[in-house]
Design an enzyme around this catalytic site. Structure first.
Site, mmCIF file in Angstrom:
data_model
loop_
_atom_site.group_PDB
_atom_site.id
_atom_site.type_symbol
_atom_site.label_atom_id
_atom_site.label_comp_id
_atom_site.label_asym_id
_atom_site.label_seq_id
_atom_site.Cartn_x
_atom_site.Cartn_y
_atom_site.Cartn_z
ATOM 1 N N LYS A 199 8.523 7.913 -4.482
ATOM 2 C CA LYS A 199 7.333 7.503 -5.230
ATOM 3 C C LYS A 199 6.868 8.553 -6.232
ATOM 4 C CE LYS A 199 5.776 4.701 -1.330
ATOM 5 N NZ LYS A 199 4.688 4.400 -0.387
ATOM 6 N N GLY A 246 0.820 -1.199 0.000
ATOM 7 C CA GLY A 246 0.000 0.000 0.000
ATOM 8 C C GLY A 246 0.852 1.246 0.000
ATOM 9 N N THR A 247 0.188 2.362 -0.200
ATOM 10 C CA THR A 247 0.879 3.636 -0.262
ATOM 11 C C THR A 247 -0.164 4.749 -0.212
ATOM 12 O OG1 THR A 247 2.470 4.928 -1.537
ATOM 13 C CG2 THR A 247 0.799 3.775 -2.769
ATOM 14 N N THR A 248 0.300 5.966 -0.187
ATOM 15 C CA THR A 248 -0.569 7.137 -0.325
ATOM 16 C C THR A 248 0.106 8.121 -1.268
ATOM 17 O OG1 THR A 248 -1.466 6.899 1.913
ATOM 18 C CG2 THR A 248 -1.748 9.028 0.829
#
Length: 263
Positions: free
Chosen positions: A82, A49-51
């Site tokens: 990212k 996951g990431t934001t």
């Protein structure tokens, strides 16, 4: 020369075409197996996951992301990048499998550079998004995972596109991608305005990612903030999320203490 003759070594053909990625059906899988079915059954099932977020406003495009790369319950890297620059006026946020994202951005950089050399000018952001979407759509169903927001400035002004590895391509003003995106959208929906000042846009992006990292276990580390404008992209800041959390919660705590104080 004698050693080359003994080993039957031949110099590679540097005049021929450079090697490209394999065809959609050319991946190494057991004989007689369909690649799509084999990967769905036997492929690795690792949660990640990431934001990441990006939004367009009157002074350009803002891109922000956390820096935690996770592999199931393991934090693989707390300081990954990212947001990947493509050229001076284009960059993109990356969400999905890190190796896939980096690989396809290298391919996109190469193809845009070749087009710029042939045509004498850089392609528009819309053309870059269409090219990336078309290239990745050939690998639909082969467990490719790339979700990106292309942020750029071209002859028509600021532009923002969302591209997914199944070929999806969307144009918009606000995008957030990753497991923390629902929390980031909550902040963006409340504070986003197209006519924001630059400092208001910076504060909104930092606050949205910081809130997401507080609620999403797969997001964390720091917040990388970029600003794409007419003169090109700018790396604005790199802020630790713990510091941002403290800055966001201090005013709220002061208000609560003031309301609870006896008259």
């Amino acid at each position: 020369m004698a050693l080359q003759d003994v080993c039957s070594w031949q110099a590679p053909n540097t005049q021929g075409p450079s090697p490209h990625l394999p065809q959609a059906g050319g991946w190494a899988v057991p004989q007689g197996c369909d690649p799509q079915t084999f990967l769905q059954i036997h492929g690795p099932k690792l949660a990640h996951g990431t934001t990441t977020l990006a939004f367009r406003f009157c002074h350009g495009v803002i891109a922000a992301a956390d820096t935690r790369s996770s592999c199931s319950n393991y934090v693989a890297c707390p300081a990954s990048r990212k947001v990947i620059p493509v050229h001076q006026h284009l960059l993109g946020t990356t969400s999905g499998t890190s190796a896939d994202c980096v690989t396809w951005y290298r391919v996109l950089q190469r193809e845009l550079r070749l087009r710029a050399l042939r045509e004498g000018q850089l392609p528009s952001v819309a053309s870059a998004a269409k090219l990336l979407s078309a290239m990745m759509s050939r690998y639909r169903g082969l467990d490719l995972c790339v979700a990106t927001a292309l942020c750029g400035w071209d002859r028509s002004g600021p532009a923002l596109f969302y591209v997914y590895s199944d070929g999806t391509r969307l144009q918009g003003d606000v995008f957030s991608v990753g497991s923390g995106s629902p929390y980031a959208y909550g902040v963006l929906d409340q504070g986003y305005r197209y006519d924001m000042t630059t400092q208001e846009a910076y504060a909104l992006a930092r606050r949205a990612v910081a809130h997401a990292t507080r609620r999403d276990a797969y997001s964390g580390g720091s917040v990388d903030l970029f600003h794409v404008q007419k003169s090109g992209w700018e790396y604005v800041s790199h802020d630790d999320v713990c510091v941002l959390h403290a800055e966001l919660w201090e005013p709220r705590k002061a208000e609560e203490e003031a309301s609870e104080a006896p008259p």
